[in-house]
Enzyme design. Structure first.
Site, PDB file in Angstrom:
ATOM      1  N   GLU A  78       1.039  -1.173  -0.194  1.00 33.24           N
ATOM      2  CA  GLU A  78      -0.252   0.289   0.777  1.00 33.24           C
ATOM      3  C   GLU A  78       0.516   1.332  -0.661  1.00 33.24           C
ATOM      4  OE1 GLU A  78      -3.723  -2.210   2.073  1.00 33.24           O
ATOM      5  OE2 GLU A  78      -2.771  -0.102   3.151  1.00 33.24           O
ATOM      6  N   GLU A 112      -4.917  -8.625   0.217  1.00 29.28           N
ATOM      7  CA  GLU A 112      -6.063  -7.953   1.701  1.00 29.28           C
ATOM      8  C   GLU A 112      -7.173  -8.033   1.685  1.00 29.28           C
ATOM      9  OE1 GLU A 112      -4.228  -5.040   4.723  1.00 29.28           O
ATOM     10  OE2 GLU A 112      -2.008  -5.468   3.473  1.00 29.28           O
TER      11      GLU A 112
END
Length: 420
Positions: free
Chosen positions: A161, A326
């Site tokens: 991320e 995720e």
């Protein structure tokens, strides 16, 4: 008759964790120092012990094995492995060999993340992610990781991320180094892209020299982003800007440069964007939730359809296999997680039916954990953790997920289990 959805034999069902959030016992990270500053973390929590996974990893691997899961995404704690610049700790590397070996012995495919938000304190003291030496430093660490662990792992994530770590640390100021500097945030994003490219090349060079199989990618955090008021020009304009900066810039660059062997997709929610001139520190951006929408314990909208939309958009653009790296929610009493799991997995199965090459799904998270600035209050785990006793207790949703993974299908019984 309810919809029956199936997953291919090679599809990986797994879970995801990150080192700082579960391991404990590492004071050499920027987050360890940040968490000790008053007011930084909800409840004054710190990752000092977390889930004590450093000492209990075999117990946690056994839980995965008992659930019948075939994959696990974990991260290496850079500061533990390189506590001083260029000073690699052999004992720490041996520890991660034990961790990866335990997974492989249990029939669980490991996926290893090299940079999951935290950095060593020695780098933080020298400008952190804004340091122009970051690509060299991270690529050296990545090459060392493949050399030391490449015989035990073939799936690697360079950076987790990058858009989140840049925005939260350098724009919103809620993560270290707690800056409110939009230009700096974008420069950090550029620096992370250069670091990823350097890591990708270094990892493949090292794997080739050592004769290791290797596939590497990025775990991109992507959201569904829509204007709060479609009739408001400013909302539409800021939505387009947010979409480009947050979703599109980094992921698009990686796709164009072809510096990935798979596309990692982290998906959680949808944002409705309002242009807010009073929010100077948040780049004039306010994120809202649609009225009446179901939300999780942190107030994020639960919007499973968004996962299918993002797969349709990014899988063809990426041109490589996709892993859901995720997907999860904070849900302390586990009353939403069963529905969340089934509805999001159904979106993945439908994407497979449409011919998209999705190879696996890693649920966030295996364990309740230290959730960064939110501390220990949010409960993301399939497995409940009593932080006082470190007792692990699988929630009912874990059994449901285990059944889907075992049977490789969502059928009448699955839909009935969630009241659908």
């Amino acid at each position: 008759m309810r919809e029956v959805l199936e997953f291919p034999e090679h599809f990986l069902f797994g879970t995801a964790t990150a080192a700082t959030q579960i391991e404990g016992h590492c004071e050499d990270t920027d987050w360890a120092a940040f968490a000790r500053e008053p007011g930084r973390i909800r409840g004054g929590d710190t990752p000092a012990v977390a889930c004590d996974h450093l000492h209990r990893f075999r117990e946690d691997v056994a839980i995965q094995q008992q659930l019948g899961l075939g994959a696990h995404r974990l991260s290496l704690e850079w500061a533990r492995l390189e506590p001083g610049e260029g000073d690699f700790d052999p004992a720490a590397w041996d520890h991660y060999r034990e961790v990866l070996g335990a997974h492989r012995d249990a029939g669980i495919t490991p996926m290893v993340t090299l940079h999951h938000f935290t950095i060593p304190r020695w780098l933080a003291a020298r400008g952190g992610l804004a340091n122009p030496e970051l690509p060299r430093l991270l690529s050296r660490f990545a090459a060392h990781a493949v050399e030391a662990l490449g015989d035990l792992c073939t799936l690697w994530i360079t950076i987790n991320e990058p858009n989140v770590v840049a925005s939260h640390g350098h724009l919103l100021g809620v993560w270290p180094p707690a800056h409110h500097a939009p230009i700096e945030a974008f420069r950090v994003l550029q620096n992370l892209l250069a670091a990823h490219d350097a890591m990708y090349r270094a990892m493949h060079d090292t794997a080739s020299q050592r004769g290791h199989d290797l596939a590497a990618g990025v775990a991109h955090h992507l959201r569904i982003i829509e204007p709060d008021d479609t009739g408001r020009v400013a909302d539409r304009a800021w939505t387009a800007l947010y979409e480009w900066l947050f979703n599109g810039w980094f992921a698009g660059a990686v796709c164009e440069r072809k510096t990935h062997d798979f596309f990692g997709l982290n998906y959680y929610s949808r944002d409705l964007v309002r242009f807010a001139p009073e929010r100077f520190r948040e780049a004039f951006l306010e994120r809202n939730v649609r009225a009446g929408a179901e939300v999780n314990d942190l107030g994020w909208e639960i919007y499973p359809e968004g996962l299918g939309q993002l797969l349709d958009l990014w899988a063809p653009r990426a041109g490589v296999p996709v892993y859901i790296t995720e997907n999860g929610l904070p849900d302390d009493d586990d009353d939403q997680r069963p529905r969340f799991l089934v509805r999001h997995l159904a979106e993945v199965a439908r994407a497979l039916q449409r011919g998209l090459d999705v190879r696996g799904y890693m649920h966030w998270s295996l364990l309740d954990n230290f959730e960064w600035a939110e501390g220990y209050a949010p409960r993301f785990g399939l497995v409940h953790v009593d932080y006082e006793t470190q007792t692990r207790t699988p929630r009912p949703s874990a059994a449901l997920y285990a059944r889907i993974a075992r049977e490789r299908r969502i059928d009448d019984a699955t839909w009935a289990a969630i009241g659908a």
